[in-house]
Scaffold this motif. Structure first.
Motif, PDB file in Angstrom:
ATOM      1  N   UNK A 168       0.867  -1.173   0.000  1.00  0.00           N
ATOM      2  CA  UNK A 168       0.000   0.000   0.000  1.00  0.00           C
ATOM      3  C   UNK A 168       0.905   1.224   0.000  1.00  0.00           C
ATOM      4  N   UNK A 169       0.724   2.085  -0.992  1.00  0.00           N
ATOM      5  CA  UNK A 169       1.441   3.350  -0.992  1.00  0.00           C
ATOM      6  C   UNK A 169       0.581   4.373  -0.260  1.00  0.00           C
ATOM      7  N   UNK A 170       1.192   5.120   0.663  1.00  0.00           N
ATOM      8  CA  UNK A 170       0.423   6.122   1.390  1.00  0.00           C
ATOM      9  C   UNK A 170       1.304   7.279   1.834  1.00  0.00           C
ATOM     10  N   UNK A 171       0.671   8.407   2.044  1.00  0.00           N
ATOM     11  CA  UNK A 171       1.389   9.560   2.571  1.00  0.00           C
ATOM     12  C   UNK A 171       1.688   9.324   4.039  1.00  0.00           C
ATOM     13  N   UNK A 172       2.952   9.575   4.399  1.00  0.00           N
ATOM     14  CA  UNK A 172       3.371   9.363   5.786  1.00  0.00           C
ATOM     15  C   UNK A 172       4.625  10.175   6.037  1.00  0.00           C
ATOM     16  N   UNK A 173       4.630  10.923   7.119  1.00  0.00           N
ATOM     17  CA  UNK A 173       5.807  11.707   7.485  1.00  0.00           C
ATOM     18  C   UNK A 173       5.729  12.071   8.959  1.00  0.00           C
ATOM     19  N   UNK A 174       6.772  12.689   9.450  1.00  0.00           N
ATOM     20  CA  UNK A 174       6.779  13.181  10.829  1.00  0.00           C
ATOM     21  C   UNK A 174       5.624  14.157  11.039  1.00  0.00           C
ATOM     22  N   UNK A 175       5.283  14.908   9.994  1.00  0.00           N
ATOM     23  CA  UNK A 175       4.202  15.888  10.086  1.00  0.00           C
ATOM     24  C   UNK A 175       2.844  15.315   9.666  1.00  0.00           C
ATOM     25  N   UNK A 176       2.827  14.048   9.297  1.00  0.00           N
ATOM     26  CA  UNK A 176       1.568  13.366   8.994  1.00  0.00           C
ATOM     27  C   UNK A 176       1.665  11.942   9.528  1.00  0.00           C
TER      28      UNK A 176
END
Length: 303
Positions: A168-176
């Motif tokens: 699964x590709x997904x948006x993910x970051x320290x800020x999300x």
């Protein structure tokens, strides 16, 4: 560069994948970036039929043709340009997917796609029909594996239950950090890898930091929140390494994440990203400190 197994597949993907959307349409320039990526050991290249009306796939296919058996090409399907190419419509139908894959194969100039991804998805889709299309493409040898690109918890749960997705590709970051509570543990439990995008949060988690901030903030974070969080990250965590290193290594610290997909519009930017991924992993203490500095949120929609 370290490689990780992608879900239950036999694909081994480098921890840094090249997001090809930012390559542009200058073939010579794009070729330089792709060659630099190959020189740095990157084997994972992510494109989509949507990017530049399919031209991106052509450029990627041409740039990788001489090393086709050594690389993993991922592309996406589901967004259908209208006739005037002024916008696109969502079409996850079996008929469209099975026609679109032929066009992608032609543009990529290859006989198979390593990872074919549904470029979105809603809970209202006829998922059984979509899954049937992907399964048939696997049987027919046009694709090796398939996955989805989605941040919607309800869609992700259904595909895990019904389909043989490997990623699964997904948006993910320290800020999300929204995926941390339910998506990442859930997918890891089912041996489905996460491939992340948006890990530097539109440049906020790069050396440009607040220069990239808008007055309206970013997602759930106000501008004032960003000021405080980025300042603390730089002072308490990134004092001996770059903010980009912290950002990319934070994603890779989660056991569900196999690879971070990051774009590069220049060879220099690519090398900076490679340096960041090849840096030392974060310690348990650093991860805990980051999570203390930047609050997590939960998905409010698509329950």
């Amino acid at each position: 560069m370290k490689k990780n197994k992608l879900g239950k597949s036999d694909l081994l993907v480098t921890e840094l994948g090249l997001g090809c959307m930012s390559l542009g349409t200058d073939k010579a320039h794009a070729q330089k970036i792709v060659e630099a990526a190959l020189d740095e050991g990157i084997n994972y290249f992510d494109t989509a039929d949507l990017y530049d009306f399919g031209v991106n796939e052509e450029i990627v296919g041409q740039a990788l043709k001489h090393v086709r058996d050594q690389v993993i090409i991922a592309t996406k399907v589901g967004n259908r340009w209208n006739e005037k190419k002024e916008g696109w419509n969502w079409d996850p139908s079996k008929t469209y997917i099975k026609e679109a894959v032929k066009q992608s194969l032609k543009r990529l100039d290859t006989d198979y796609i390593d990872l074919y991804q549904l470029h979105g998805g809603t809970i209202e889709d006829h998922m059984d029909e979509t899954i049937e299309a992907f399964e048939e493409l696997r049987t027919e040898g046009f694709i090796r594996y398939y996955g989805i690109s989605s941040i919607r918890p309800n869609v992700i749960r259904e595909y895990v239950k019904k389909a043989n997705i490997v990623s699964v590709m997904m948006q993910y970051s320290i800020l999300d950090r929204k995926p941390e509570e339910e998506a990442l543990p859930f997918l890891h439990k089912h041996n489905i890898s996460v491939v992340t995008r948006g890990s530097v949060a539109k440049g906020l988690l790069s050396e440009k930091g607040l220069e990239k901030a808008s007055a309206s903030g970013y997602l759930e974070h106000s501008y004032e929140d960003l000021q405080q969080s980025i300042s603390e990250l730089q002072e308490k965590v990134a004092h001996s390494r770059s903010l980009t290193e912290i950002a990319l290594r934070y994603n890779l610290a989660n056991p569900a994440v196999a690879s971070v997909i990051v774009g590069a519009s220049s060879v220099e930017q690519l090398k900076d990203n490679v340096k960041a991924v090849n840096s030392l992993p974060l310690t348990i203490e650093e991860v805990a400190l980051i999570q203390k500095i930047v609050p997590s949120h939960t998905y409010q929609a698509h329950r």
